[in-house]
Structures are given as structure tokens and as C-alpha cells.
Scaffold this motif. Sequence first.
Motif, PDB file in Angstrom:
ATOM      1  N   SER A 264      46.560  42.854  39.713  1.00 48.68           N
ATOM      2  CA  SER A 264      46.440  42.487  38.299  1.00 48.68           C
ATOM      3  C   SER A 264      45.583  41.242  38.138  1.00 48.68           C
ATOM      4  CB  SER A 264      47.829  42.240  37.693  1.00 48.68           C
ATOM      5  OG  SER A 264      47.719  41.680  36.403  1.00 48.68           O
ATOM      6  N   LEU A 265      44.721  41.241  37.107  1.00 49.16           N
ATOM      7  CA  LEU A 265      43.952  40.049  36.745  1.00 49.16           C
ATOM      8  C   LEU A 265      44.804  39.047  35.965  1.00 49.16           C
ATOM      9  CD1 LEU A 265      40.588  41.682  35.636  1.00 49.16           C
ATOM     10  CD2 LEU A 265      40.972  40.324  37.684  1.00 49.16           C
ATOM     11  N   ILE A 266      45.994  39.477  35.552  1.00 51.26           N
ATOM     12  CA  ILE A 266      46.897  38.610  34.794  1.00 51.26           C
ATOM     13  C   ILE A 266      47.931  38.040  35.759  1.00 51.26           C
ATOM     14  CG2 ILE A 266      48.555  38.522  32.906  1.00 51.26           C
ATOM     15  CD1 ILE A 266      47.044  40.867  31.654  1.00 51.26           C
ATOM     16  N   GLU A 267      48.134  36.729  35.725  1.00 54.10           N
ATOM     17  CA  GLU A 267      48.939  36.032  36.728  1.00 54.10           C
ATOM     18  C   GLU A 267      50.375  36.551  36.780  1.00 54.10           C
ATOM     19  OE1 GLU A 267      50.195  31.416  37.827  1.00 54.10           O
ATOM     20  OE2 GLU A 267      48.576  31.840  36.403  1.00 54.10           O
ATOM     21  N   GLU A 268      50.956  36.963  35.645  1.00 56.35           N
ATOM     22  CA  GLU A 268      52.351  37.374  35.613  1.00 56.35           C
ATOM     23  C   GLU A 268      52.581  38.727  36.281  1.00 56.35           C
ATOM     24  OE1 GLU A 268      50.612  36.353  33.127  1.00 56.35           O
ATOM     25  OE2 GLU A 268      51.535  34.476  32.448  1.00 56.35           O
ATOM     26  N   GLY A 269      51.537  39.429  36.700  1.00 57.45           N
ATOM     27  CA  GLY A 269      51.675  40.778  37.232  1.00 57.45           C
ATOM     28  C   GLY A 269      52.578  40.866  38.441  1.00 57.45           C
ATOM     29  N   ALA A 270      52.426  39.952  39.407  1.00 64.06           N
ATOM     30  CA  ALA A 270      53.228  40.009  40.634  1.00 64.06           C
ATOM     31  C   ALA A 270      54.709  39.859  40.329  1.00 64.06           C
ATOM     32  CB  ALA A 270      52.763  38.933  41.611  1.00 64.06           C
ATOM     33  N   ALA A 271      55.048  39.001  39.369  1.00 58.67           N
ATOM     34  CA  ALA A 271      56.452  38.809  39.009  1.00 58.67           C
ATOM     35  C   ALA A 271      57.030  40.036  38.313  1.00 58.67           C
ATOM     36  CB  ALA A 271      56.597  37.582  38.112  1.00 58.67           C
ATOM     37  N   LEU A 272      56.162  40.903  37.743  1.00 59.21           N
ATOM     38  CA  LEU A 272      56.626  42.080  37.013  1.00 59.21           C
ATOM     39  C   LEU A 272      56.581  43.345  37.863  1.00 59.21           C
ATOM     40  CD1 LEU A 272      54.943  41.380  33.560  1.00 59.21           C
ATOM     41  CD2 LEU A 272      57.339  41.070  34.185  1.00 59.21           C
ATOM     42  N   GLY A 273      56.221  43.238  39.168  1.00 63.61           N
ATOM     43  CA  GLY A 273      56.360  44.391  40.050  1.00 63.61           C
ATOM     44  C   GLY A 273      55.098  44.901  40.690  1.00 63.61           C
ATOM     45  N   VAL A 274      53.887  44.439  40.303  1.00 66.40           N
ATOM     46  CA  VAL A 274      52.672  44.914  40.967  1.00 66.40           C
ATOM     47  C   VAL A 274      52.558  44.251  42.335  1.00 66.40           C
ATOM     48  CG1 VAL A 274      51.556  45.235  38.752  1.00 66.40           C
ATOM     49  CG2 VAL A 274      51.146  43.145  40.018  1.00 66.40           C
ATOM     50  N   LEU A 275      51.703  44.827  43.179  1.00 67.32           N
ATOM     51  CA  LEU A 275      51.566  44.300  44.538  1.00 67.32           C
ATOM     52  C   LEU A 275      51.041  42.872  44.540  1.00 67.32           C
ATOM     53  CD1 LEU A 275      51.495  44.483  47.600  1.00 67.32           C
ATOM     54  CD2 LEU A 275      49.303  45.684  47.416  1.00 67.32           C
ATOM     55  N   GLY A 276      49.974  42.586  43.776  1.00 70.51           N
ATOM     56  CA  GLY A 276      49.387  41.244  43.783  1.00 70.51           C
ATOM     57  C   GLY A 276      48.698  40.929  42.463  1.00 70.51           C
ATOM     58  N   SER A 277      48.661  39.638  42.122  1.00 71.69           N
ATOM     59  CA  SER A 277      47.957  39.186  40.918  1.00 71.69           C
ATOM     60  C   SER A 277      47.240  37.885  41.237  1.00 71.69           C
ATOM     61  CB  SER A 277      48.936  38.991  39.750  1.00 71.69           C
ATOM     62  OG  SER A 277      49.926  38.043  40.090  1.00 71.69           O
ATOM     63  N   VAL A 278      46.273  37.541  40.359  1.00 75.45           N
ATOM     64  CA  VAL A 278      45.398  36.383  40.600  1.00 75.45           C
ATOM     65  C   VAL A 278      45.897  35.195  39.790  1.00 75.45           C
ATOM     66  CG1 VAL A 278      43.047  35.493  40.523  1.00 75.45           C
ATOM     67  CG2 VAL A 278      43.454  37.902  40.972  1.00 75.45           C
ATOM     68  N   SER A 279      45.963  34.024  40.438  1.00 79.63           N
ATOM     69  CA  SER A 279      46.262  32.752  39.763  1.00 79.63           C
ATOM     70  C   SER A 279      45.025  31.868  39.864  1.00 79.63           C
ATOM     71  CB  SER A 279      47.466  32.066  40.410  1.00 79.63           C
ATOM     72  OG  SER A 279      47.690  30.801  39.825  1.00 79.63           O
ATOM     73  N   GLU A 280      44.432  31.501  38.700  1.00 77.35           N
ATOM     74  CA  GLU A 280      43.168  30.762  38.695  1.00 77.35           C
ATOM     75  C   GLU A 280      43.333  29.251  38.555  1.00 77.35           C
ATOM     76  OE1 GLU A 280      39.786  32.697  36.564  1.00 77.35           O
ATOM     77  OE2 GLU A 280      41.362  33.874  35.631  1.00 77.35           O
ATOM     78  N   GLY A 281      44.504  28.766  38.125  1.00 79.18           N
ATOM     79  CA  GLY A 281      44.678  27.325  37.953  1.00 79.18           C
ATOM     80  C   GLY A 281      43.821  26.767  36.834  1.00 79.18           C
TER      81      GLY A 281
END
Length: 888
Positions: A264-281
Motif C-alpha cells: 500500500s502507498l498509504i501508511e496505515e495499510g500494514a496495520a489494516l492487514g496488507v503485507l507492507g505499506s510505505v512510511s515517508e516521514g
Amino acid sequence: MHINTSFLRKHFWYLILVAAILLRGTVSSCAAPRPAKKILLLNSYSIEDIWTAETNRGITAAFEENGADVEFFVENLDITGTFSATHLPELRELYRARYTSMPPDLIITTGNDAATFALGQIGVVFPDVPLVYCSLTNKALLSIFPRMKSTGIFSENTPVFLLREINRLHQNAPRLALITDMSPRGFRDIAQMNEAATALSMSRKRLVPLFGMDIDQLTSSLSGLPPGSVIILGHYTITGDGELISFPKLIEAIQAAADLPIYSLIEEGAALGVLGSVSEGNFQKGFAAGEIAFEILNGVPPESIPPRKGMDPKLLFNYSGMREFNIPRSALPQGSCILGDPFYDIREYIPFIFTNVFLLLFLGGLAVYLKRKINKRKITEEELLRQTEYWKKLFEHSPQGILIYDATGRVKEANSRFREMFRFSSPALLPENIMSLLSGTEADFLHNDIFPPEERFSGTSAPAKEAALPDGNGGTLSVSFQAFQLSLNDEETNFCALFHDVGDRKSMENKLHRRTILQERMTAISSRFVLFQNFRDSMEAALEDILSLSGAKTASLFVMSDSGILVPEMEAFSSEKEGPSLTLNFSDGDDFFWKSLLLNDTLPAVITIESTAHKVRESKWDFLRQLGIESLTVLPLFVKTSFQGFLALTDPLPQWVDNSNEPLLALFSDLMAMAIERRKEEESLRETHERIHDRFTGAITALCQVSELRDVSTSGHQKNVSVLAENLANEMQLPEEVRMAVRYAGLVHDLGKLYIPAEILGKPSRLSEAEYELVKKHTEFGHDILSLLNFPWPLAEIVLQHHERVDGTGYPYRLKRKDIRLEARILSVADAFEAMTSDRPYRKKKTVEDALKELMDFAGKAYDAKIVKTFVKMILDRRETLRSTSSY
């Protein structure tokens, strides 16, 4: 009375818009912010975008933390969404009209599009001010930004980072499915992913965009993907049939349709069940850019602040997803975080366990040691008392208010900052229970907010809550509240609450909001004046605007003539109210009244006279009532400190008499003052240029005379070098700027010898090594003196380099030919020739022929060969003239 309902339905939204504009004008007329630094915040994307909002929040947080008083002008380009290439000319004209009269002190850009736009428009649309860029990912732009005016934060391209890591972790993935909606943000995701694929030389066939679909179409397309494919989830909030869908529901539908890894390009994705998401800071990048902007506003030159690399993007992984798709920890990119990792606590507390075991062993040994060394117990006890006193002082003088209370809420102790914040003059006046302090506030405090459980703070701190609490004087105080457990045992549990005064921050936020509204209103009013090119047409339009806004009867403009007399320029009358003519009642030469009113040391921005309000001074303004004037508002027109004239309004509406309208009136004042001054600029520019040139010449001549007073043996040396260098520059047919630079640099090239002791300068024998090293410092001393003066020529750099040699053997920096200024190379030849042909205390002068021969011998080594060739030819051709002027 019959009401046309169809007309009302048709024009309903137009009526709402007119009412909103009138309401905004009323609110903007009540704001009177204090002067502050102006910052233009130019966003690539709309402020509604999460990326832009987080970046802007970081920028404003940096200024709040540093206590800066600034005004933000926020502009959102939305080039990839709302605007297109055909709209850019209109956008530039709007910005030029907006920021001509209110130039910002600094520009901050977010993203590549805003940085590119600002780079091309500084000096055209925007004023030539420092530029700070944030989150710049296009490395090609870094090389073309002017270092003298720009710096900022650059970072790695997030789509490139994500695709690179997906290709590494899923090397055999036949397809990468990108899911977005048809919003501008969704299309931007597709464009950025395509650019990232091109940058990584990845086949376009592998990247499959799925956009503009409803849920059924999307699940059908995903079920048809080949095994081993990867799903990339972009911004998808609107289905193809226009329905809104939540992010968790979308993830659930995708996981039900295909058992494939999802990123997911949206940071909250990993917390919602996808394998990985990006955190840009983004907040950290914005904060860093804000700190750079703060330094520049405080006088630090942009070129002294190198561009900084922002926080690299990192991946957040879901632990259950890693197990499902067999991704080991060792394969994760550096800096990755694993959510839901069951081994985190074990790894986290292993050092703690070993530390405690070691501590127990250490304490056991220490107990034995203390038993043997009982005579040192007193010293240890005194040290403990000092430590206790230290913590007490730290508690009492903490910058935050601290309140200690037990599990029932009973207040046990408070520091001086708490008592000061809540106006409790003594500890006896403190509230008995914390609940009495927090009850009745706007914030909804839960039991866990005031009495947090122990597990809530295992490695983290409680979130702070903001509230307006009553103080001891019957007022209210805006604070941030945060509580945690101070101690926990079987007998007693204590809690600590931290109170931080956020009133100043709230005030700044409200001020920024009011300023934004006022800016919009002022821009709309002043645009008509800015768009007119003719002075008289512009002024007439401005006077008409003022009459309609202020409700005045008459608007009269008086200007200061060259002879110092205030004369009437033009006048406008209200079409609804009949008012007196000030130009007829105060004709040319009759300006004593205006000067007595305006020309004083304590002149305010707006002067208001009410002829009947002040009975004590009624006789002074009695003549105004005879002219039919009840009140008179005068706006002095200044360009900086130059008085240009004034604008007078007769009998304006009551709200225009109040100081809260001052910014809007001041805007018109500034525009009219600049228009008046524009007519005088061309004539005064020439006179100013001549005066400045004479002053520079006088200053340089004075420096030359002071320098030569120290060393009688070289008297006239600098003047002779100046003549030789200027003649050589003329011989080389160089531009006027270069000829003037070598002329004046020659007059002061030995200015740094003021710092050399006179006994060394006049020593009749050769200098020792230490003395020579000190004399060699005169170029740096001269540079330090001249760099303090703002000459229109680079005299400081020329003086610093005039003893450098083209082969790199000179001083002070051993520069070579390509790094030495042309003016310094010219001055070097003239200086050497004049020194060789003049007597010195330690040697006799050389003949012209010997000096020219030595110059030719060292051409290409110490001196520029082309310059030496031209110089020798000039001396041979003009030898008789030089002999008569320089005693050769």
C-alpha cells in the motif's frame, strides 16, 4: 406579495455565495494583526491531500517551536489535477497581482511541481527572495537551483523505492497490479509508478493499472491475475459508480478476491492487514524545511546551508503477512518495521534482564564493600542528599506545570510553574482533588486519561489532551494535559500530570486563520488597481473602490511636489452622498493644515479627526464643520520612509474609523504610494547613481591614503598600480565593469598592510621567514576589511587573489589560473612591474627593460601569459607617457 419560487431555486447558490462574501468581508475588517515576516507556502498538491497536510503541519510546527512570528500565504498549484498548461498564464497573472504589493520574505515549496514552478517564476511572478524546497525527489532540479538563493530538503523517490523493494522481494512476479480510483490523486499514482518503472528499466507490461472500477469489476480483474503476482494499492476512495468506500472494506474485498501479496502507498495499510505499506516521514521533512526557513529569516545566508537529505522512506510489514508469503526477516530492507511481531518484547527486554542481573551482582558486591568501608557511609549519605536536592530543584523549576496526586485524585504536590500558570499564590490554595480542576471543561476527560493503567505506558507515553481550564483568578487557561503513573506498589499508587500552556500556540493559529481570510479579501479588492497600467486610470479606480468600501463622501489625493508643497492630484465623489471638495477648499500652496497634521515624528498609519466628538478641542477643528465635514480620515502615503502624499476621506462609515480596518486601508495606501513614486523613479535613479559612484570613489581614495601613510617607502605605489592596471584593462578592451574593478582594487590592494607592524614594512634588510609569513597575510587582512563594505565590484576577492600565481605557487590559497579572477591576474602583473621599478629599503629599483624581461620569464608560471604579452606591448608603445606620469 408574489414570490417567484423558480427564480429562488435557480439562484439559490448564487445568493449563498454573495452572503458568504459579505460575511467574510465583515470578519476581515475586524482583524488587526501585528507586523510579521511573510512566507509564501507553495504546495504542489491541494491542502486536502494527506501528504501535503502532513508536510505543512511539520513546517508550521518548526516555526511554533522556535517561537517565530510569521504570516503564511498558502497557495496550492494542483497542476496535475485542477490546473492544466492552459491555465498557467492566468495563474501567473493572479500571483503577480497578488504578491506585487505584498511581497513575501521567503518562499517554501512542497514537492517537485511547486519547486519547478517557483524556480521559473522567481523574479517574474514572485519577488527575488530566498527559496526553501521540501521533499524534492527530482535530483536533476538540485543542479539548477541557484545556491545563492535556495536550499532545502531532498529525498528519495517513494514510488522508485517501493518498486525496487517489490522487485527484490518478489523477483518472479509476472504482474504488478496498481489499484487506484479516477481522482487526480489516483491518476498521479499511476503517473508516478510509470515513471518509477521507467527509472528502474522495468517492462511496462508487468505494471497493470486497474483504475475507475467498481468493487465487482475490481475483484473480477484481480482473480484473473497470474499466480505470483503482486498488488499495489494506491488511493482508492471512490468506486467506478461514484460510491465512497472505506480503506478497511477495500482491503477486505481485495483479500477475498485474490490470495496475493498486497503493498500500500498509504501508511496505515500494514496495520489494516496488507503485507507492507510505505512510511515517508512527511512531518519530519516539513519540520526540517521549516527549521531551514527559520534560520534564513534570522539572517543566515542560503548558500551557507547545504541541501539536506530528508528521512528515507521505509516499509512497514505485517508479521502475519510475512509468514503467509514466506518473507524472512533477513530479506527486509534496512529500517523496516514489523507490526504485530511476537518476538519484539523478548528481544527488547533481553538487554534489560542482563542489565538487572549485572546490577544485582554489582549491588551485592557494593554491599560487601560498604560493610568493609563503613567509615565512608557518611560521605555516601551526603551525596544522596545532594542528589535528592537536585531532583527537587528540577521538579520545582520545570518549564511545565507538574501536579502529583494519588489514586483517589487527592492533590499531594505541585511545582511553582503549576501554581504560576493557574494563579495559585500559595500551596494552601491548591485544589484538593484533580477532578475539581478538570470538571466542567470542554474536553471530555475519561477515567483512563486521568488515571492511566500501567500497561498503557509500557514503552510509550499517553496522548496529550487540550482543554480550557479555570485558573485561580476566575479566568480560563488553554493547556495541554498528559498523565502517567509515577509509582506503583501494593501500598500506594501515585500519578503525575503535566500541564503545558498552549495559549500562545492557539493565538498564533487563530491569528494565521484571520490573516488568511483578510488576505483573500484584500487581494480581491486590490486586483482592479493592480491590473490597470495607466497611472490616472489606476488611481481613479482605487478612489472609487475606497469610496464604495468606506462609505465616505469624498476621496481626495494630495501629493508632495518637488518643491515640498502638498498639491491636490485628483478627487472622487460618492454617487450616493453629496460631499465637500477638499481640492477646492485646500488649493495649491494652502498646505499648512496638512503639514501640521502629517509631518511629525509620531505619525500613525491612519489619522482620524472627529470635528464634534472632542469638546475640549472643538475650536481647533471648528472650521471642518463649516465645510460640512463631521469626520476626516487621513492615510499618509509612504514608500518605506519616503513621504509621497496622503489620501483623505470625508465622513466614512464608523467601522472605518476604528483601527481594526488599518491593514485594508494601508494596502491601498501602499499601492497608491508606489504609483506616485513610480513617476519619480527614472529621474531620481540617475542622480542617485551618480551620488553613489562619487561616494564609492571617495571611500576607496580615503582607504588608499590611509594605507599609504603606514609605509612612506611605498607611497604612491597603490595609485601607480591602479593606473597601470586600468590602462592594461583598456588595452585588453575589457568591459567597463572590469576596468572600474581593477582601477579601484589597485588603489586598495595593499590595504591589509595596516595590520603589519611598521618596523617590518620599513625593514632595510631581507625579512625573516616568520616576518615574511606575516606580510603574506596582508591579502587576507585586506579581504576582511573590504568584505564589510558593499561595493558594486568584487574588490575583496580581487585583493585576496592578487598574489596568487597561475601555476598554483602563490598565496594565500595556491589557486591556479582557472580559479583566479581575471581582475586579480591583471592586478598581479601591474603590481609586480611597479614594485620592480620602484626603490625599496632593502633593494634598488630595476630598469624597465629588466622588469619586462622578468615578467616574460615568468609568463605562464607566475603570471598569465596573454596578460603579460599585452602589458609588455603597452609599456613599449607608451613608455614615454608612462615615464612622464609615473616617473619611469
